[in-house]
Structures are given as structure tokens and as C-alpha cells.
Design an enzyme around this catalytic site. Sequence first.
Site, short mmCIF file in Angstrom:
data_model
loop_
_atom_site.label_atom_id
_atom_site.label_comp_id
_atom_site.label_asym_id
_atom_site.label_seq_id
_atom_site.Cartn_x
_atom_site.Cartn_y
_atom_site.Cartn_z
CD GLU A 81 -2.50 1.19 2.90
OE1 GLU A 81 -3.60 1.43 2.75
OE2 GLU A 81 -2.07 0.91 3.50
CG HIS A 118 2.68 3.45 3.97
ND1 HIS A 118 2.17 2.43 3.36
CD2 HIS A 118 2.32 3.28 5.31
CE1 HIS A 118 1.75 1.80 4.23
NE2 HIS A 118 1.65 2.21 5.23
CG ASP A 154 0.65 -1.15 6.08
OD1 ASP A 154 1.07 -0.50 6.94
OD2 ASP A 154 -0.44 -0.93 5.54
CG HIS A 176 -3.47 -3.20 5.53
ND1 HIS A 176 -3.08 -1.99 5.11
CD2 HIS A 176 -4.55 -3.60 4.98
CE1 HIS A 176 -3.87 -1.35 4.19
NE2 HIS A 176 -4.79 -2.70 4.16
CD GLU A 230 -7.32 -0.14 5.33
OE1 GLU A 230 -7.16 1.27 4.86
OE2 GLU A 230 -6.20 -0.36 6.19
CG HIS A 278 -1.90 5.53 5.32
ND1 HIS A 278 -1.82 4.26 5.32
CD2 HIS A 278 -1.60 6.06 4.07
CE1 HIS A 278 -1.12 3.94 4.11
NE2 HIS A 278 -1.02 5.26 3.32
CD GLU A 309 1.95 3.50 8.82
OE1 GLU A 309 1.36 2.19 8.63
OE2 GLU A 309 1.37 4.56 7.85
#
Length: 265
Positions: free
Chosen positions: A35, A37, A46, A121, A123, A178, A183
Site C-alpha cells: 500500500e 505510504h 505494513d 494493516h 483494513e 497513515h 509509521e
Amino acid sequence: MPQSTVFAAELPWPDYQKRVQGGEVPVLIPLGSMEQHGHHMPMHVDVLLPTEFARRAAEQVGALVAPPFTYGYKSHQKSGGGNFFPGTTSLDGASLVNALKDVVKEFVRHGVRNLCIVNGHFENSWFITEAIDLALRELGWGDIHDVKVVVLSYWDFVDQTAIDKLYPEGFLGWDIEHGGVLETSLMLRLHPDLVSLKDAVEHAPATFPPYDVYPAKRDWTPASGTLSSPKDATAEKGDILLDVCTMGIVQALRAEFGSPSKAAK
């Protein structure tokens, strides 16, 4: 090959069999995604982060770390920017559920009875729940009822004391973190060669209405892909996160699976 490895896939099968056949050694399965970033970090954040947390925890509780899931469920606009960015590569929910269900059942076939899903992650969360529920149901059909699965996301162990240190100007919530401070700080400590803060885009935190629209409205997501600015990220904040999250994961595993002394070596 070092005998002290915690990565299951690095072991020859007879050594692996000796470790897991008694059912006491936990197996930790990192679950991530590919994904975007933002402009400053790679797309496998992730995957890297839950794998490292799993490794650190496994060393303390006598566990093994399975190969990570490198694809996850679709990026949601309000927590990951959306599934429309180039590079973000996602699974349908049914695909993730079936793959994780199969992997859990395979580890049980090997003799494993204690498993932990280390999620990186957001989701993925509900699809992990479905996969575990189906796996335990199907194992029960085979009269296997002694399997325990712990499901956790590393950020859930960040307590208020750590939050105050990480966000002295106020914390706006994990949903817009995010590509932000959390992160980025972890990546600056663990993989600084993969982070380019000079390319980070500073912008106000994303705001969304209290509903969703499909197809997603791309203009709701900041063009950078991040949902908050990473400008305040530091490696020192990464140390805070590593300490508090690793400690929380280790405590959870010891509470559910027993002390390290009970784990087979």
C-alpha cells in the site's frame, strides 16, 4: 544456519518439526499489505513493521515467526488513502479470508496449537476475524478443539503516556496516522535507508465527512497519499514505539500462551 533463528521458514523441516510438534511453541503470523505510504516511504511498510514486532516478541517468548502475508485487504480512504493509488495492490476480502484460514489450518496440521496474528494493516482486521472463526469451525469438525489464536495490531499497545510524548501538540487519532508520525518514526529507526523525509509532503490532517461514497471521491484524500504530516517523526519516537508495542505484545502472549519457560526450545 544459526540455531537461534525465530523465522520458521529458515529452518530445515526436521528442526521445525522438533520445535512445533509438542504444540507449546507459538507461531506468529505477520499480516500486512502492499500500500502506498506517501512520497517518503516504500509500499511494504505494513509488512516490515509487523514482521519486526513479531521477531522481537518471538525472541522473548520462545516463538517462531511465519513468513508474512504481503498483500492485504483493500485500502480504505479514511484509513489508508484509498485503493486507487498506483502501487497499492490488494486482495478481495474472500481471498484474504480463505488464504489465512488455510495457513492457520496448515500450522495446526504441523502440530501448532498456539498462534498469533500480528496485524500491520488496519483494513485487514475484520477479515482476520472471519478467517480465524472459519478455521476454528472447520478444525472442530475434525475434533480439534485445543487451538488458541491471539489477534492483535501493534498500535493498540501505544498507551497515553507514549501518545503524550509522540504528539505533544495533540493526538488526532489512529485513523489519520497513515504515513504519519507513527509509521515514519518506526521506519526511521528500523529502516532509515528506506525513508526520505525531504520528499515528505507536509499538509494539514485529512478531514472526511461522517459517511463513505463509492466509487471513492479521490479529492477527499490528500494528493500525497498520507493522511497526516510526517514532519514531526523522529527515530527517537520510533524507539518509544518499539519499546511500548513490543512490551505489550510480549505481555499479551505470555498471558495467553504461558511463560517462556514452558515453551519448547
